[in-house]
Design a protein around this motif. Structure first.
Motif, PDB file in Angstrom:
ATOM      1  N   MET A  41       0.815  -1.214   0.000  1.00  0.00           N
ATOM      2  CA  MET A  41       0.000   0.000   0.000  1.00  0.00           C
ATOM      3  C   MET A  41       0.848   1.264   0.000  1.00  0.00           C
ATOM      4  O   MET A  41       0.498   2.241  -0.631  1.00  0.00           O
ATOM      5  N   TRP A  42       1.912   1.241   0.773  1.00  0.00           N
ATOM      6  CA  TRP A  42       2.717   2.441   0.987  1.00  0.00           C
ATOM      7  C   TRP A  42       4.117   2.215   0.455  1.00  0.00           C
ATOM      8  O   TRP A  42       4.999   1.746   1.156  1.00  0.00           O
ATOM      9  N   GLY A  47       6.127   4.525   2.595  1.00  0.00           N
ATOM     10  CA  GLY A  47       6.634   3.289   3.189  1.00  0.00           C
ATOM     11  C   GLY A  47       7.903   3.517   3.978  1.00  0.00           C
ATOM     12  O   GLY A  47       8.077   2.976   5.069  1.00  0.00           O
ATOM     13  N   ASN A  48       8.789   4.344   3.432  1.00  0.00           N
ATOM     14  CA  ASN A  48      10.050   4.635   4.117  1.00  0.00           C
ATOM     15  C   ASN A  48       9.833   5.450   5.392  1.00  0.00           C
ATOM     16  O   ASN A  48      10.685   5.447   6.272  1.00  0.00           O
ATOM     17  N   THR A  49       8.726   6.151   5.485  1.00  0.00           N
ATOM     18  CA  THR A  49       8.420   6.900   6.701  1.00  0.00           C
ATOM     19  C   THR A  49       8.172   5.946   7.864  1.00  0.00           C
ATOM     20  O   THR A  49       8.630   6.188   8.978  1.00  0.00           O
ATOM     21  N   PHE A  50       7.480   4.857   7.602  1.00  0.00           N
ATOM     22  CA  PHE A  50       7.068   3.943   8.671  1.00  0.00           C
ATOM     23  C   PHE A  50       7.966   2.725   8.849  1.00  0.00           C
ATOM     24  O   PHE A  50       8.093   2.213   9.962  1.00  0.00           O
ATOM     25  N   GLY A  57       8.406  -5.515   6.826  1.00  0.00           N
ATOM     26  CA  GLY A  57       7.442  -4.710   7.569  1.00  0.00           C
ATOM     27  C   GLY A  57       7.958  -4.281   8.928  1.00  0.00           C
ATOM     28  O   GLY A  57       7.165  -3.985   9.816  1.00  0.00           O
ATOM     29  N   LYS A  58       9.273  -4.219   9.075  1.00  0.00           N
ATOM     30  CA  LYS A  58       9.852  -3.803  10.361  1.00  0.00           C
ATOM     31  C   LYS A  58       9.633  -2.299  10.542  1.00  0.00           C
ATOM     32  O   LYS A  58      10.105  -1.483   9.759  1.00  0.00           O
ATOM     33  N   LEU A  59       8.905  -1.956  11.595  1.00  0.00           N
ATOM     34  CA  LEU A  59       8.577  -0.550  11.863  1.00  0.00           C
ATOM     35  C   LEU A  59       9.776   0.211  12.407  1.00  0.00           C
ATOM     36  O   LEU A  59      10.596  -0.337  13.133  1.00  0.00           O
ATOM     37  N   GLN A  76       0.238  12.961   0.549  1.00  0.00           N
ATOM     38  CA  GLN A  76       0.724  11.691   1.075  1.00  0.00           C
ATOM     39  C   GLN A  76       0.128  11.414   2.463  1.00  0.00           C
ATOM     40  O   GLN A  76      -0.278  10.291   2.757  1.00  0.00           O
ATOM     41  N   LYS A  77       0.066  12.440   3.291  1.00  0.00           N
ATOM     42  CA  LYS A  77      -0.520  12.276   4.626  1.00  0.00           C
ATOM     43  C   LYS A  77      -1.998  11.914   4.528  1.00  0.00           C
ATOM     44  O   LYS A  77      -2.487  11.050   5.269  1.00  0.00           O
TER      45      LYS A  77
END
Length: 106
Positions: A41-42, A47-50, A57-59, A76-77
């Motif tokens: 999805m991101w 995706g790189n933000t989270f 999927g490591k946060l 994006q937000k």
């Protein structure tokens, strides 16, 4: 000639079954537990933000996410907020649920 066409059609039919199987297995097995994984999805800046590793999927730590969140565009937000509303309705677990919890605090 007929045999060649028949063999090609059979090979295509078998190959499309393999593609369908891999696609159906990956949907719903992502970090969110249901639906698309956050990595699907991101992608890119979102995706790189989270996620420090978009493959697993490591946060990232929450402080790092907050710092990176500030650099995202309004569009994006908005996408993240909309995606989290949809994901919340699916009762996610794992990294996706944690990422959306972070979004609610921002």
């Amino acid at each position: 000639m007929f045999k060649t066409i028949a063999v090609a059609a059979m090979a295509l039919g078998l190959a499309s079954g393999a593609f369908a199987q891999s696609d159906s297995n990956s949907a719903g097995t992502g970090a969110g537990g249901k639906g698309d994984s956050p990595m699907q999805m991101w992608k890119g800046p979102i995706g790189n933000t989270f996620f420090s590793d978009t493959t697993t999927g490591k946060l990232r730590p929450q402080a790092d996410v907050h710092k990176r969140w500030a650099k995202l565009t309004k569009a994006q937000k908005n996408k993240v907020h909309d995606d989290c509303k949809n994901v919340d309705a699916q009762n996610p677990t794992g990294a996706m649920a944690e990422a959306c919890k972070m979004v609610k605090s921002m």
